[in-house]
Design an enzyme around this catalytic site. Sequence first.
Site, PDB file in Angstrom:
ATOM      1  CG  ASP A  13       2.292 -27.094  16.309  1.00  0.00           C
ATOM      2  OD1 ASP A  13       3.338 -26.660  17.026  1.00  0.00           O
ATOM      3  OD2 ASP A  13       2.569 -26.848  14.425  1.00  0.00           O
ATOM      4  CE  LYS A  16       3.169 -31.955  21.665  1.00  0.00           C
ATOM      5  NZ  LYS A  16       2.609 -31.093  20.360  1.00  0.00           N
ATOM      6  N   GLY A  40       7.942 -26.247  20.311  1.00  0.00           N
ATOM      7  CA  GLY A  40       7.417 -25.314  20.560  1.00  0.00           C
ATOM      8  C   GLY A  40       7.329 -25.059  21.604  1.00  0.00           C
ATOM      9  CG  HIS A  41       5.955 -28.024  24.084  1.00  0.00           C
ATOM     10  ND1 HIS A  41       6.487 -29.267  24.380  1.00  0.00           N
ATOM     11  CD2 HIS A  41       6.001 -28.437  23.098  1.00  0.00           C
ATOM     12  CE1 HIS A  41       6.213 -29.889  24.440  1.00  0.00           C
ATOM     13  NE2 HIS A  41       5.459 -29.452  22.783  1.00  0.00           N
ATOM     14  NE  ARG A 143      24.908 -49.407  15.393  1.00  0.00           N
ATOM     15  CZ  ARG A 143      25.068 -50.424  14.947  1.00  0.00           C
ATOM     16  NH1 ARG A 143      25.967 -52.188  15.506  1.00  0.00           N
ATOM     17  NH2 ARG A 143      24.877 -49.969  13.778  1.00  0.00           N
ATOM     18  CD  GLN A 224       8.858 -32.691  17.893  1.00  0.00           C
ATOM     19  OE1 GLN A 224       9.191 -34.085  18.342  1.00  0.00           O
ATOM     20  NE2 GLN A 224       8.633 -31.289  18.108  1.00  0.00           N
TER      21      GLN A 224
HETATM   22  P1  IMP Z   1      12.365 -31.812  11.836  1.00  0.00           P
HETATM   23  O1  IMP Z   1      12.261 -33.158  13.097  1.00  0.00           O
HETATM   24  O2  IMP Z   1      12.676 -30.501  12.652  1.00  0.00           O
HETATM   25  O3  IMP Z   1      13.104 -32.357  11.123  1.00  0.00           O
HETATM   26  O4  IMP Z   1      10.764 -31.611  10.785  1.00  0.00           O
HETATM   27  C1  IMP Z   1      10.205 -32.799  10.137  1.00  0.00           C
HETATM   28  C2  IMP Z   1       8.477 -32.861  10.413  1.00  0.00           C
HETATM   29  O5  IMP Z   1       8.365 -32.200  11.217  1.00  0.00           O
HETATM   30  C3  IMP Z   1       8.660 -30.877   9.508  1.00  0.00           C
HETATM   31  O6  IMP Z   1       7.058 -31.148   9.019  1.00  0.00           O
HETATM   32  C4  IMP Z   1       8.468 -30.375  10.977  1.00  0.00           C
HETATM   33  O7  IMP Z   1       7.567 -28.946  10.545  1.00  0.00           O
HETATM   34  C5  IMP Z   1       7.811 -30.501  12.375  1.00  0.00           C
HETATM   35  N1  IMP Z   1       7.958 -30.618  12.861  1.00  0.00           N
HETATM   36  C6  IMP Z   1       9.217 -31.330  14.204  1.00  0.00           C
HETATM   37  N2  IMP Z   1       9.115 -30.463  15.115  1.00  0.00           N
HETATM   38  C7  IMP Z   1       7.339 -29.467  14.912  1.00  0.00           C
HETATM   39  C8  IMP Z   1       6.217 -29.203  16.236  1.00  0.00           C
HETATM   40  O8  IMP Z   1       7.085 -29.455  17.555  1.00  0.00           O
HETATM   41  N3  IMP Z   1       5.502 -28.851  16.108  1.00  0.00           N
HETATM   42  C9  IMP Z   1       5.138 -28.706  14.497  1.00  0.00           C
HETATM   43  N4  IMP Z   1       5.838 -29.567  13.732  1.00  0.00           N
HETATM   44  C10 IMP Z   1       6.737 -29.467  13.812  1.00  0.00           C
END
Ligand code: IMP
Length: 423
Positions: A13, A16, A40-41, A143, A224
């Site tokens: 967040d 990007k 979520g960009h 796999r 991320q």
């Molecule tokens: P997952 O990738 O959905 O399994 O989430 C794993 C962890 O990464 C959790 O704490 C989510 O809140 C965090 N997370 C996943 N995608 C994002 C993102 O795009 N922005 C911020 N945090 C994320």
Amino acid sequence: MAVDLLLGLQWGDEGKGKIVDVLTSNYNIIARFQGGPNAGHTLEFDGIKHVLRTIPSGIFHEESINVIGNGVVIDPVVFVKELEGLDKYNLDYKKNLIISRKAHIILPTHRLLDAASEASKGKAKIGSTLKGIGPTYMDKTGRNGIRIGDLELENWQDKYRALANKHEAMIDFYNVDVQYDLADLEAEFFAAVETLKRLTFIDSEEYLHQAQKNGKTILAEGAQGSLLDIDFGTYPFVTSSNTTAAGACTGLGVAPNKVNEVFGIFKAYTTRVGSGPFPTELFDETGLKMAKIGNEFGAVTGRPRRCGWLDLVALKYAVQVNGVTQLMMMKGDVLSGFPKLKVCTAYNYKGEQINHLPYNIEAENVTPIYTEMEGWKEDLTEMTEVSQFPKALNAYIDFLEKELEVPIKIVSVGPDRKQTIHR
Ligand code: IMP
């Protein structure tokens, strides 16, 4: 031509999407290399606000080709909704959006498995976005996964059935309350797959290789943040892919010696969604004020984000792991009006002062040590040049540059494309 990378340096967040959108006009190709619809960009321009999930952030620029790389995981259902959301902009995504045959597919049962796994963890849950990301990457490394290229095979549905059956048995094994109607989910899934199949599937590593040979410019877009990296993040409270620079090589088939600039994006403070350690987290009025002014709610889940001061120990670690060559500071405008600002410059780790990110950063092991700085009152959102910056903001930026030993080339002062100041 070389490939430039753009990565988040915190827990995601960082903004990007906005920066890729700002930089896109410098590149022929924008390529996403990992993650999936957990991202979520957010892009804002001409009064429009749009959130992209799997589609690269260059999609709004007619001239750029957007590649979804092999390292990405794609949920056809979410993807098709994303395409439908773009319809109103009259974009020619059939021409400028292409997908790697090696990208893995998120099945409906992957999403269910994500929910079952989280429910079984109770208080120790990761705080996953529940988009099926973890289970899909597990099937990839196990796999067993189904890839985009499989959709071109006659018998892919047999493979699907076998995997979905296995997933159902696994969901039973978790023995938690996950309600679902698989027939409904599958109807939606198979319809979405048919729409997805109308797009262009490619051998993206070959495509990118040829593009480099032909002098095309490529920007690899990360999702991320570095502290959510499966290897280098705050494990197990991480996502399931390599969000750091090396992930761009494996997620696109780009050789390490072809990487040129590494743009590292960070917020002027720190946020995190989901569970996991966060040494500089604020539980007081100041944290609430940051969340409110910064509108810190997850773009995917709507969950409130945890907020805290900038953590230079963690940021330095991310700069090192990624080999960042240029920094971009986002949301500087949010800090206007805080009388004093704090920046964490070291940790007290089990009674000892340290300057690096240790294995274990839970609150019982780590207490942040802060340097206090003057705040600024001025509203930055209308500023267009560095010369307008208040003295205290310049001091803040200079301090960070000195600590991080990398120049801050962009300061973002608002969500719109136009609110971007180059230094
Ligand atoms: P997952 O990738 O959905 O399994 O989430 C794993 C962890 O990464 C959790 O704490 C989510 O809140 C965090 N997370 C996943 N995608 C994002 C993102 O795009 N922005 C911020 N945090 C994320």
